[in-house]
Design an enzyme around this catalytic site. Structure first.
Site, PDB file in Angstrom:
ATOM      1  N   LYS A  45       0.842  -1.208   0.000  1.00 13.12           N
ATOM      2  CA  LYS A  45       0.000   0.000   0.000  1.00 13.12           C
ATOM      3  C   LYS A  45       0.875   1.255   0.000  1.00 13.12           C
ATOM      4  CE  LYS A  45      -3.718  -2.421   2.332  1.00 13.12           C
ATOM      5  NZ  LYS A  45      -4.310  -2.823   3.606  1.00 13.12           N
ATOM      6  N   GLN A  53      -4.157  -1.186   9.698  1.00 15.68           N
ATOM      7  CA  GLN A  53      -4.029  -2.553   9.185  1.00 15.68           C
ATOM      8  C   GLN A  53      -4.534  -3.557  10.227  1.00 15.68           C
ATOM      9  OE1 GLN A  53      -2.932  -3.381   5.982  1.00 15.68           O
ATOM     10  NE2 GLN A  53      -3.662  -5.404   6.554  1.00 15.68           N
ATOM     11  N   ASP A  89     -11.166   2.893   4.018  1.00 20.19           N
ATOM     12  CA  ASP A  89     -11.539   1.477   3.915  1.00 20.19           C
ATOM     13  C   ASP A  89     -13.067   1.317   3.894  1.00 20.19           C
ATOM     14  OD1 ASP A  89      -9.508  -0.370   3.610  1.00 20.19           O
ATOM     15  OD2 ASP A  89      -8.956  -0.367   5.740  1.00 20.19           O
TER      16      ASP A  89
END
Ligand code: NAD
Length: 295
Positions: free
Chosen positions: A54, A98, A121
């Protein structure tokens, strides 16, 4: 008949190029670029490799990327304070934590602490609710479902009035993609059925699908005879079925019997190289849109 391959590898490359161009335009006009922070707690090897990818992608696009690594034993209070700091930082447009988090931390509490307008997200209940309402309410689409919808649209599949069958009802794939495809609008407006472990006759439902989205995590769950001839098949499943003895790399398979299904479907995604590369790409696009909105 052999199906047309829907390559997520190729489509994601094209989208990343589009994002890069928009970042350059933003920089020229405003002197600013999108800001993304990736928070990694601990040293889980899989999490490190996801975050590294990412970070690398964000940097390649010209984002202002902050990789904030925290020790495994960080307290929940300190992690919440860190999120609060980034919530209030005008240079940061997207906050990514994460998962999984260490056991002593309540991940729901942490995810819910992210400002919904920086929740790239799209896991925050506010964004889940906005997705449900649809239209102008939507800020961010969750990344894997957004990637699936892009594959459907960019492969030229007609969605209006199409019978869409989604196998799986998880919060990160099945439920959101089903809701997205049922909304009014371009790339949607479909008639949607969700099937799952409680469904009595999976085969009958799948056979009706003009667009079949499979996200169960069960290798070869969908048999070739369940596929409607000429339909579009999106295989989200990623199953490790063994190891390549020469390379030591995991052998990956989807949830659909690809070799036989491609002889029946009109269009199909491979595994790997289908939905996989799209997720990260949509994360970057969400961050760009967040930055554009904040300006
Ligand atoms: P999950 O385990 O949370 O949900 C699986 C769903 O499938 C459940 O709702 C369950 O009811 C349904 N299901 C399972 N077995 C079934 C069966 N035999 N018959 C009918 N329904 C069944 O999984 P998830 O997080 O939604 O992920 C699904 C798959 O997609 C996994 O293989 C995962 O690795 C993959 N995935 C890939 C990406 C990506 O490529 N970027 C992202 C997310 C998930």
């Amino acid at each position: 008949m052999t199906a047309e391959l829907i390559s997520g590898t190729e489509i994601s490359k094209a989208i990343l190029e589009e994002i890069k161009q928009e970042v350059n335009e933003m920089k020229d006009k405003t002197g600013k670029v999108p800001g993304l922070v990736t928070i990694l707690v601990g040293e889980n090897p899989a999490s490190i490799s996801y975050v590294t990818l990412k970070v690398r992608t964000a940097l390649n696009l010209g984002f202002n990327e902050i990789q904030d690594n925290q020790p495994e034993d960080i307290s929940q209070e300190d992690l919440l304070a860190l999120i609060d700091k980034y919530n209030n930082d005008p240079e940061i447009n997207g906050i990514l934590v994460q998962l999984p988090l260490p056991k002593h931390i309540d991940d729901k509490k942490v995810l819910n602490a992210i400002d919904p307008d920086k929740d790239v997200d799209a896991f925050h209940p506010v964004n889940v609710g906005r997705l449900m309402i649809g239209g102008d309410e939507v800020r961010f689409l969750p990344c894997t479902p957004a990637g699936i919808q892009e594959l459907i649209v960019r492969s030229g599949t007609e969605t209006k009035g199409a019978e869409v069958v989604v196998v799986g009802r998880s919060n990160i794939v099945g439920k959101p993609i089903a809701m997205m495809m049922a909304q009014k609008g371009v790339g949607a407006n479909s008639t949607v059925t969700i099937v799952h472990t409680g469904t009595q006759d999976l085969a009958t439902h799948c056979k009706r699908a003009d667009i079949l989205v499979v996200a169960a995590g069960v290798p070869n769950l969908v048999k070739p005879e369940w596929i409607k001839p000429g339909s579009t098949v999106i295989d989200v499943g990623v199953n490790r079925i063994g190891k390549n003895e020469k390379t030591g790399k995991a052998i990956l398979r989807g949830d659909v019997d690809f070799a036989k299904a491609k002889e029946i479907a009109g269009k199909i995604t491979p595994v790997p190289g289908g939905v996989g590369p799209m997720t990260i790409c949509m994360l970057m696009r969400n961050t760009l849109r967040s930055a554009q909105r904040s300006m």
